[in-house]
Write an enzyme that holds these catalytic residues in place. Sequence first.
Site, PDB file in Angstrom:
ATOM      1  N   ALA A 119       0.817  -1.218   0.000  1.00  0.00           N
ATOM      2  CA  ALA A 119       0.000   0.000   0.000  1.00  0.00           C
ATOM      3  C   ALA A 119       0.850   1.267   0.000  1.00  0.00           C
ATOM      4  CB  ALA A 119      -0.934  -0.008   1.196  1.00  0.00           C
ATOM      5  N   ASN A 198       4.260 -10.928   4.369  1.00  0.00           N
ATOM      6  CA  ASN A 198       3.551  -9.916   3.601  1.00  0.00           C
ATOM      7  C   ASN A 198       4.530  -8.943   2.950  1.00  0.00           C
ATOM      8  OD1 ASN A 198       1.360 -10.304   6.213  1.00  0.00           O
ATOM      9  ND2 ASN A 198       0.680 -10.600   4.114  1.00  0.00           N
ATOM     10  N   ALA A 199       4.275  -8.646   1.672  1.00  0.00           N
ATOM     11  CA  ALA A 199       5.103  -7.693   0.918  1.00  0.00           C
ATOM     12  C   ALA A 199       6.562  -8.120   0.866  1.00  0.00           C
ATOM     13  CB  ALA A 199       4.967  -6.269   1.463  1.00  0.00           C
ATOM     14  N   ASP A 253      -0.304  -3.488  12.520  1.00  0.00           N
ATOM     15  CA  ASP A 253      -0.242  -2.739  11.257  1.00  0.00           C
ATOM     16  C   ASP A 253      -1.581  -2.007  11.052  1.00  0.00           C
ATOM     17  OD1 ASP A 253       1.009  -1.735   9.025  1.00  0.00           O
ATOM     18  OD2 ASP A 253       0.757  -3.536   7.795  1.00  0.00           O
ATOM     19  N   ILE A 287      -3.745  -5.436  -0.088  1.00  0.00           N
ATOM     20  CA  ILE A 287      -4.219  -5.215   1.273  1.00  0.00           C
ATOM     21  C   ILE A 287      -3.542  -3.936   1.761  1.00  0.00           C
ATOM     22  CG2 ILE A 287      -4.493  -6.224   3.582  1.00  0.00           C
ATOM     23  CD1 ILE A 287      -3.771  -8.914   2.516  1.00  0.00           C
ATOM     24  N   ALA A 288      -4.242  -3.155   2.565  1.00  0.00           N
ATOM     25  CA  ALA A 288      -3.685  -1.857   2.991  1.00  0.00           C
ATOM     26  C   ALA A 288      -3.774  -1.729   4.506  1.00  0.00           C
ATOM     27  CB  ALA A 288      -4.436  -0.722   2.299  1.00  0.00           C
TER      28      ALA A 288
HETATM   29 ZN   LIG Z   1       2.788  -0.887   8.037  1.00  0.00          ZN
END
Ligand SMILES: [Zn+2]
Length: 360
Positions: A119, A198-199, A253, A287-288
């Site tokens: 994001a 993630n990421a 997060d 996803i953000a």
């Molecule tokens: Zn973050």
Amino acid sequence: MPPTPGHTASADRGDSTLHTQAHSELIDLEGRYVVPGFVDMHMHGGAGASYQNGLHDDVRRVVAFHRAHGTTTAMASLVTDAPDALLAAVARLADLADEGLVAGIHLEGPYLATNRCGAHEPSLLKAPDLAEFERLTSSSRGHLRMITLAPELPGALDLIRSAVDQGVIAAVGHTDGTAAHVRAAFEAGARVATHLFNAMRPVHHREGGPVVAALNDPRITVELINDGVHIDTEVARLTFTTAGPDRVALITDAMAATGMGDGDYRLGTMDVRVQDGRAMLADGSSIAGSTITMAEAFRRAVTEVGRPIEEAARAASLTPARALGLDHRIGSLAPGKDADLVVLNDDLTVHQVMKTGQWL
Ligand SMILES: [Zn+2]
């Protein structure tokens, strides 16, 4: 001068104990659980406000919301933004860190991989820039405590060394690096893997990537967004089994929508839509952030992932406290530490929260 009653600093140990006992209060918690106050080392906002875009009152709202859900210590995470906006946000948050509202500032970006941007606004991502990093650290007045970067970018290892020299924790994340890139970052002093899985480049059996490099290194704390959206429950279970509760740090997060319900929000410069509690970029591409609280991440670690309460409590408190270098003061219920604690009902929902000895 003889010790003066009420001045424990000048009293001897016996007087101090008597003094404490004279002022203690016996509280009947009716068999409820007590765990250390939660420590969230990666969080962007909540209650409709964010650290990034918010003015002082907004930040106070974020802190109060998460404290009510058991997070007695929180970092303020900033996503990638234009250089001036980031400098201004860092300076604003430094004031709030002076007040003790946030434990420190976490820069998530702008030195991240464009193809693992999640994001983050891809056009604002760049290679590590030591001069810019210096400006950011100086405007933080010592409150910049952590930076997430992609170790495969040119200059990343130098930036990690510079961060570590200045007492800033280096974290690898939003990375397309291989296991070798990530191991080099650990050798340079990086000690955290930002929201593991993630990421980042996913695991492949012939190229373990950042995930395997982090799990295999006993020096590394791995952040986990245990919301059931970012990470499958079985994968969360595997992470606990592999790294153990002393290396898994539960994080939220959380972004502005946390505690607010579905609707349209902002994360840094990006438009985010929340539907059924799931925060996504408005174009649906990523996803953000999450909409959970630490209380929920902790509860899920017990009820869904199947960890014992004591282990979940360590992952929600002592492990992140240690990763942040704050475990001498917080992270466990022990004499001499801050009285930060969460009282939980049988279903592990929050009953009451105490921060430095005061009920909230
Ligand atoms: Zn973050």
